[in-house]
Design a protein around this motif. Sequence first.
Motif, mmCIF file in Angstrom:
data_model
loop_
_atom_site.group_PDB
_atom_site.id
_atom_site.type_symbol
_atom_site.label_atom_id
_atom_site.label_comp_id
_atom_site.label_asym_id
_atom_site.label_seq_id
_atom_site.Cartn_x
_atom_site.Cartn_y
_atom_site.Cartn_z
ATOM 1 N N ILE A 176 44.025 34.269 47.669
ATOM 2 C CA ILE A 176 43.057 33.493 46.891
ATOM 3 C C ILE A 176 41.708 33.416 47.618
ATOM 4 O O ILE A 176 41.641 32.986 48.768
ATOM 5 C CB ILE A 176 43.587 32.067 46.598
ATOM 6 C CG1 ILE A 176 44.868 32.162 45.758
ATOM 7 C CG2 ILE A 176 42.532 31.241 45.882
ATOM 8 C CD1 ILE A 176 45.496 30.826 45.474
ATOM 9 N N GLN A 228 29.488 35.379 41.663
ATOM 10 C CA GLN A 228 30.075 35.875 40.421
ATOM 11 C C GLN A 228 29.015 36.106 39.347
ATOM 12 O O GLN A 228 29.030 37.127 38.668
ATOM 13 C CB GLN A 228 31.130 34.903 39.884
ATOM 14 C CG GLN A 228 31.711 35.392 38.561
ATOM 15 C CD GLN A 228 33.104 34.891 38.306
ATOM 16 O OE1 GLN A 228 33.415 33.747 38.559
ATOM 17 N NE2 GLN A 228 33.960 35.755 37.803
ATOM 18 N N ASP A 229 28.100 35.124 39.201
ATOM 19 C CA ASP A 229 27.077 35.245 38.155
ATOM 20 C C ASP A 229 26.193 36.475 38.368
ATOM 21 O O ASP A 229 25.676 37.042 37.421
ATOM 22 C CB ASP A 229 26.208 33.979 38.074
ATOM 23 C CG ASP A 229 26.938 32.835 37.377
ATOM 24 O OD1 ASP A 229 28.063 33.079 36.890
ATOM 25 O OD2 ASP A 229 26.407 31.715 37.317
ATOM 26 N N GLY A 273 27.292 39.255 39.530
ATOM 27 C CA GLY A 273 28.117 40.431 39.249
ATOM 28 C C GLY A 273 28.589 41.158 40.500
ATOM 29 O O GLY A 273 29.332 42.130 40.418
ATOM 30 N N ASP A 317 32.446 41.412 40.983
ATOM 31 C CA ASP A 317 33.129 42.339 40.073
ATOM 32 C C ASP A 317 33.135 43.756 40.647
ATOM 33 O O ASP A 317 33.918 44.595 40.226
ATOM 34 C CB ASP A 317 32.462 42.346 38.690
ATOM 35 C CG ASP A 317 32.784 41.078 37.909
ATOM 36 O OD1 ASP A 317 33.680 40.341 38.358
ATOM 37 O OD2 ASP A 317 32.149 40.826 36.883
ATOM 38 N N GLN A 361 46.097 41.765 45.893
ATOM 39 C CA GLN A 361 45.902 41.208 44.553
ATOM 40 C C GLN A 361 45.095 39.942 44.724
ATOM 41 O O GLN A 361 45.626 38.886 44.980
ATOM 42 C CB GLN A 361 47.258 40.871 43.934
ATOM 43 C CG GLN A 361 47.765 41.926 42.982
ATOM 44 C CD GLN A 361 48.306 41.300 41.724
ATOM 45 O OE1 GLN A 361 48.852 40.199 41.773
ATOM 46 N NE2 GLN A 361 48.151 41.962 40.594
ATOM 47 N N THR A 362 43.793 40.084 44.610
ATOM 48 C CA THR A 362 42.921 38.945 44.895
ATOM 49 C C THR A 362 42.707 38.088 43.663
ATOM 50 O O THR A 362 42.436 38.605 42.586
ATOM 51 C CB THR A 362 41.560 39.445 45.400
ATOM 52 O OG1 THR A 362 41.774 40.318 46.503
ATOM 53 C CG2 THR A 362 40.683 38.291 45.823
ATOM 54 N N LYS A 363 42.849 36.796 43.839
ATOM 55 C CA LYS A 363 42.523 35.851 42.783
ATOM 56 C C LYS A 363 41.233 35.166 43.188
ATOM 57 O O LYS A 363 41.190 34.430 44.152
ATOM 58 C CB LYS A 363 43.645 34.837 42.601
ATOM 59 C CG LYS A 363 44.933 35.503 42.147
ATOM 60 C CD LYS A 363 46.024 34.480 41.907
ATOM 61 C CE LYS A 363 47.316 35.140 41.492
ATOM 62 N NZ LYS A 363 47.225 35.929 40.257
ATOM 63 N N THR A 364 40.164 35.439 42.462
ATOM 64 C CA THR A 364 38.859 34.886 42.810
ATOM 65 C C THR A 364 38.615 33.607 42.029
ATOM 66 O O THR A 364 38.675 33.609 40.809
ATOM 67 C CB THR A 364 37.745 35.885 42.451
ATOM 68 O OG1 THR A 364 38.117 37.151 42.963
ATOM 69 C CG2 THR A 364 36.442 35.448 43.038
ATOM 70 N N VAL A 365 38.341 32.533 42.742
ATOM 71 C CA VAL A 365 38.012 31.283 42.073
ATOM 72 C C VAL A 365 36.550 30.996 42.340
ATOM 73 O O VAL A 365 36.157 30.763 43.485
ATOM 74 C CB VAL A 365 38.868 30.122 42.618
ATOM 75 C CG1 VAL A 365 38.752 28.926 41.706
ATOM 76 C CG2 VAL A 365 40.317 30.548 42.739
ATOM 77 N N ASP A 393 42.757 31.164 50.699
ATOM 78 C CA ASP A 393 43.045 31.898 51.927
ATOM 79 C C ASP A 393 41.781 32.311 52.661
ATOM 80 O O ASP A 393 41.800 32.563 53.854
ATOM 81 C CB ASP A 393 43.889 33.132 51.604
ATOM 82 C CG ASP A 393 45.177 32.753 50.899
ATOM 83 O OD1 ASP A 393 45.885 31.890 51.434
ATOM 84 O OD2 ASP A 393 45.447 33.279 49.801
ATOM 85 N N GLY A 425 23.246 29.814 36.471
ATOM 86 C CA GLY A 425 22.842 30.437 35.208
ATOM 87 C C GLY A 425 22.431 29.412 34.163
ATOM 88 O O GLY A 425 21.292 29.412 33.673
ATOM 89 N N GLN A 450 18.825 37.122 35.210
ATOM 90 C CA GLN A 450 18.541 36.463 33.934
ATOM 91 C C GLN A 450 17.089 36.550 33.512
ATOM 92 O O GLN A 450 16.716 36.071 32.444
ATOM 93 C CB GLN A 450 18.906 34.978 34.042
ATOM 94 C CG GLN A 450 20.368 34.785 34.239
ATOM 95 C CD GLN A 450 20.832 33.466 33.701
ATOM 96 O OE1 GLN A 450 20.084 32.751 33.059
ATOM 97 N NE2 GLN A 450 22.070 33.147 33.970
#
Lengths: 232, 255
Positions: free
Chosen positions: B2, B10-11, B13, B16, B29-33, B50, B150, B173
Amino acid sequence: MDLLWQGLVQGLTLIVSGDPALLRIVSLSLLVSLTATAIAALIGVPLGARLALGSSRGQGLIQALINTGMGLPPVVVGLAVTMLLWRTGPLGFLSLLYTPQAMILAQLIVALPIAAGLTASALGLLDPELASALRVSGAEEPRVAYEMIRAALPQVIVAVSAAFGRAIAEVGASLMVGGNILGQTRILTTAITLVTSRGDFAEAIALGIVLLALAFIVNAGLTWRARAAMYL
Amino acid sequence: MILATTTSTQDSGLLDVLVPMFDREGGWQTKTVSVGTGAALALGSRGEADVVLVHAPEAETKWMADGNGTERLLVMHNDFIIIGPPSDPAGIKGNPSAADAFKKIAQGKASWVSRDDASGTDQFEKQLWSQVGINPKGQPWYITSGQGMGPTLTLADQKNAYTLSDRATYLAQKSKLQAIVMVERDKPLLNIYHVMPVSPAKFPNIKINAAGGKAFADFMVAPTTQQTIGDFGKDKYGQPLFVPDAGKDEAQLSV
């Protein structure tokens, strides 16, 4: 207005081109919300029937609880489920946080009271003589409930489709317990939240149109089923 | 595994691009919060993540001192900018000093939007206000949005207000905004990102994925990743959004 038009065009292009990323988001949305709705119906419809038919004490309290549940704020559900599923939480050992299963659980919690509450109110509209007649003829309670549900089937289907509507439209809980992870837990509503915060308004509208279309297709199917049931 | 990180990564990009790269290379297997820096650090200090990737040096130093992390690695920087309506009611356009611009905005009671969400940008903004000796809280011109960068940019734009933004989110933006850059390239406006794996020693009862956290931190400062960070945004915005800084001395960074 330009933006709306742009979104509309972009949305249709996305759908027609069968964009793989979009397909993934759409299929996950459907999988999560349909599973949550199916479980909500399996538990909620019998529960609603029991509520409508029973006369035990505490019935009023359960009714009040279910009515409150019908207005349960998804973010509160999200927060509660997140804390339950935290590594340090009571269900942390299941490692379910940020998975589709966690989203199903959260959507189930918001959809279940709707399935139960609307089923109860549908059955409440039936002629009370029907239940009495069934009991006199020797039917056991589950059988009575089954017949009553059959008698009110079109309304019960409406209850299930309302539960589905709640599940697929919900965003707050899925965002929290799912984490909106690309390719893993990103569904239509959370994707809309994200692209809006990125300022991609046209894409947000496009996704919104896809979501509406999806909700329409599922509901049309259910309504068709309800109408068919009416003329049995 | 995690990863708790900020909305700006994230905003813009960037994640990604980087996270799938990391997963592919190492089989993770990454879980991005993506939450504000405040929430990301809080998740880390509860053992619910983590590794954290954040941008609030002061809060990070405290977080490390509390024994939450194993190491703190400099990853990259970009810079903050003050944006505002083209009419510029406070008259700060082109002012080389952010501190001076802040004073002028307060004196002119020009509308200002604060995120007020404990994110890195928000903590940074509050620091700037306290450095110029102004407490804007509760002032009628001081609007709090409570949202990520954003939505806050959109809100400031719609309300003809000033706000502080990281350059990456603003560039992403820009085409949808009327607001323009008012103050930039002042040394105090540096926005510095560090990656910090969560210390398993701090949480003996929780299964921290220490190997995953360490692998992600190493990945972020690896030469190929740093190259990707340096190139990110060039094709879309004509200029990179972040400057890779692995191995550099934080004090030596310049705008």
